[in-house]
Scaffold this active site. Structure first.
Site, PDB file in Angstrom:
ATOM      1  N   SER A 147     -22.670   0.340  13.948  1.00  0.00           N
ATOM      2  CA  SER A 147     -21.335  -0.261  13.992  1.00  0.00           C
ATOM      3  C   SER A 147     -20.793  -0.288  12.566  1.00  0.00           C
ATOM      4  CB  SER A 147     -21.445  -1.689  14.533  1.00  0.00           C
ATOM      5  OG  SER A 147     -20.255  -2.416  14.308  1.00  0.00           O
ATOM      6  N   TYR A 160     -25.456 -10.118  16.045  1.00  0.00           N
ATOM      7  CA  TYR A 160     -25.085  -8.718  16.332  1.00  0.00           C
ATOM      8  C   TYR A 160     -25.060  -7.909  15.032  1.00  0.00           C
ATOM      9  CZ  TYR A 160     -21.981  -4.894  17.922  1.00  0.00           C
ATOM     10  OH  TYR A 160     -21.433  -3.675  18.218  1.00  0.00           O
TER      11      TYR A 160
HETATM   12  P1  NDP Z   1     -20.181  -1.643  26.891  1.00  0.00           P
HETATM   13  O1  NDP Z   1     -20.374  -3.110  27.086  1.00  0.00           O
HETATM   14  O2  NDP Z   1     -19.132  -0.939  27.635  1.00  0.00           O
HETATM   15  O3  NDP Z   1     -21.558  -0.865  27.085  1.00  0.00           O
HETATM   16  C1  NDP Z   1     -22.784  -1.411  26.788  1.00  0.00           C
HETATM   17  C2  NDP Z   1     -23.825  -0.676  27.614  1.00  0.00           C
HETATM   18  O4  NDP Z   1     -25.132  -1.122  27.274  1.00  0.00           O
HETATM   19  C3  NDP Z   1     -23.639  -0.922  29.108  1.00  0.00           C
HETATM   20  O5  NDP Z   1     -23.824   0.287  29.768  1.00  0.00           O
HETATM   21  C4  NDP Z   1     -24.769  -1.888  29.454  1.00  0.00           C
HETATM   22  O6  NDP Z   1     -25.167  -1.761  30.802  1.00  0.00           O
HETATM   23  C5  NDP Z   1     -25.840  -1.386  28.477  1.00  0.00           C
HETATM   24  N1  NDP Z   1     -26.872  -2.385  28.209  1.00  0.00           N
HETATM   25  C6  NDP Z   1     -26.696  -3.657  27.755  1.00  0.00           C
HETATM   26  N2  NDP Z   1     -27.873  -4.274  27.671  1.00  0.00           N
HETATM   27  C7  NDP Z   1     -28.823  -3.381  28.084  1.00  0.00           C
HETATM   28  C8  NDP Z   1     -30.222  -3.425  28.215  1.00  0.00           C
HETATM   29  N3  NDP Z   1     -30.914  -4.534  27.908  1.00  0.00           N
HETATM   30  N4  NDP Z   1     -30.867  -2.325  28.648  1.00  0.00           N
HETATM   31  C9  NDP Z   1     -30.190  -1.217  28.974  1.00  0.00           C
HETATM   32  N5  NDP Z   1     -28.847  -1.098  28.866  1.00  0.00           N
HETATM   33  C10 NDP Z   1     -28.186  -2.181  28.428  1.00  0.00           C
HETATM   34  O7  NDP Z   1     -19.915  -1.521  25.323  1.00  0.00           O
HETATM   35  P2  NDP Z   1     -19.564  -0.299  24.377  1.00  0.00           P
HETATM   36  O8  NDP Z   1     -19.482   0.977  25.107  1.00  0.00           O
HETATM   37  O9  NDP Z   1     -18.460  -0.754  23.543  1.00  0.00           O
HETATM   38  O10 NDP Z   1     -20.868  -0.314  23.455  1.00  0.00           O
HETATM   39  C11 NDP Z   1     -21.787   0.755  23.329  1.00  0.00           C
HETATM   40  C12 NDP Z   1     -22.460   0.652  21.987  1.00  0.00           C
HETATM   41  O11 NDP Z   1     -21.500   0.806  20.945  1.00  0.00           O
HETATM   42  C13 NDP Z   1     -23.138  -0.698  21.719  1.00  0.00           C
HETATM   43  O12 NDP Z   1     -24.344  -0.494  21.016  1.00  0.00           O
HETATM   44  C14 NDP Z   1     -22.154  -1.410  20.827  1.00  0.00           C
HETATM   45  O13 NDP Z   1     -22.754  -2.385  20.017  1.00  0.00           O
HETATM   46  C15 NDP Z   1     -21.613  -0.244  20.012  1.00  0.00           C
HETATM   47  N6  NDP Z   1     -20.345  -0.494  19.362  1.00  0.00           N
HETATM   48  C16 NDP Z   1     -19.203  -0.747  20.095  1.00  0.00           C
HETATM   49  C17 NDP Z   1     -18.012  -0.960  19.460  1.00  0.00           C
HETATM   50  C18 NDP Z   1     -16.738  -1.206  20.176  1.00  0.00           C
HETATM   51  O14 NDP Z   1     -15.721  -1.494  19.506  1.00  0.00           O
HETATM   52  N7  NDP Z   1     -16.673  -1.114  21.497  1.00  0.00           N
HETATM   53  C19 NDP Z   1     -17.929  -0.962  17.979  1.00  0.00           C
HETATM   54  C20 NDP Z   1     -19.169  -0.684  17.323  1.00  0.00           C
HETATM   55  C21 NDP Z   1     -20.332  -0.452  18.001  1.00  0.00           C
HETATM   56  P3  NDP Z   1     -25.789  -3.043  31.589  1.00  0.00           P
HETATM   57  O15 NDP Z   1     -24.818  -4.162  31.388  1.00  0.00           O
HETATM   58  O16 NDP Z   1     -25.952  -2.614  32.995  1.00  0.00           O
HETATM   59  O17 NDP Z   1     -27.102  -3.297  30.980  1.00  0.00           O
END
Ligand code: NDP
Length: 265
Positions: A147, A160
């Site tokens: 991030s 985070y």
């Molecule tokens: P989302 O919330 O849309 O996606 C997060 C994903 O992670 C979901 O598919 C969720 O599925 C999965 N997930 C969460 N916990 C677990 C777990 N314990 N095991 C397996 N899967 C898991 O968020 P984003 O697409 O925005 O985020 C994706 C990545 O990008 C993350 O690492 C986030 O920190 C990073 N990021 C996002 C930013 C943004 O602005 N959106 C900025 C910077 C970084 P489920 O709930 O079914 O587990």
């Protein structure tokens, strides 16, 4: 091989954690379009179903598994199944993540640990499970999703941010450890991207006024807009493909220029 062919993922198996929606789905769709066999994992049944719907709509064949990335035994089981069904994993995207926004004094140590467990330890656990196959394959690609918070601090998201800071050094350390096996471990640091994770920051407040974060991001980012999962897909494809074979241990910020700049008044 032409330069465009170096971006092909034909014949490769890619595993994307949290690949059912948001940034992970944007990457999975791009990898499928580039020829990869796509496997995704998520922790909730509803997410799994949504993932299948997303890929079907996109015309990309993908297979999903329920798996919590912080559960080492389940990860080993799922990676073995992925490899039986789709072949050895040559590309891993450690994308799964969660956020909890609250003042640090209100956050329990258990919550802090949980966030680090999923956002950081999960990346270590899944990487460990696929490195042996990559060694046998003669190479591989690991892309950790960090991030802009891997670089800069911000109030009310300390757990985070600590985890994302750890992602940066986990990436360079693993790059050092496995570079000699032709395995490249790199990271992407997204800026503010329109996904479920940031929905609360773009939703109008109870009195109907816009959330202040929405306009703040537009003003603070040189690109003057929020990013989309599609903005992350191209850089991820580069890092997954042989076009990046001499790029290792790098953190690539895909943030519209945010981290590089001080911001205009
Ligand atoms: P989302 O919330 O849309 O996606 C997060 C994903 O992670 C979901 O598919 C969720 O599925 C999965 N997930 C969460 N916990 C677990 C777990 N314990 N095991 C397996 N899967 C898991 O968020 P984003 O697409 O925005 O985020 C994706 C990545 O990008 C993350 O690492 C986030 O920190 C990073 N990021 C996002 C930013 C943004 O602005 N959106 C900025 C910077 C970084 P489920 O709930 O079914 O587990």
């Amino acid at each position: 091989m032409s330069i465009l062919q170096t971006f092909s993922l034909e014949g490769k198996t890619a595993l994307i954690t949290g690949g059912n929606s948001g940034i992970g789905f944007g990457i999975g769709r791009a990898f499928g379009q580039a020829g990869a066999r796509v496997a995704f994992v998520c922790s909730k049944q509803a997410s799994l179903e949504r993932g299948y719907e997303n890929y079907e709509r996109a015309g990309v064949d993908a297979k999903g598994w329920l798996c919590d990335v912080s559960d080492e035994d389940r990860v080993a089981e799922v990676v073995a199944e992925v490899e039986r069904e789709l072949g050895p994993v040559g590309i891993l995207v450690n994308n799964a993540g969660i956020v909890k926004r609250m003042p640090s004094l209100e956050m329990s140590a258990a919550d802090f640990r949980h966030i680090v467990d999923i956002n950081l330890s999960g990346q270590f656990i899944v990487t460990k499970a696929v490195i042996p196959s990559m060694q046998k394959l003669g190479g591989g690609k690991v892309i950790n999703i960090g991030s802009i918070m891997s670089e800069i601090g911000r109030a009310n998201v300390a757990a985070y941010n600590a985890a994302k800071g750890g992602v940066k050094i986990l990436t360079s350390s693993l790059a050092d450890e496995y570079g000699e096996y032709n395995i490249q471990v790199n990271a992407i640091g997204p800026g503010f991207i329109i996904t479920d994770m940031t929905k609360a920051l773009r939703t109008p407040q109870p009195d109907g006024t816009p959330h202040p974060m929405k306009a703040f991001v537009e003003k603070r980012t040189p690109a003057a807009r929020w990013g989309t999962p599609a903005d992350i897909a191209g850089p991820a494809l580069f890092l997954a493909s042989s076009a990046s074979n001499y790029v290792n241990g790098h953190m690539l910020y895909v943030d519209g220029g945010l981290v590089a700049t001080f911001g205009k008044i």
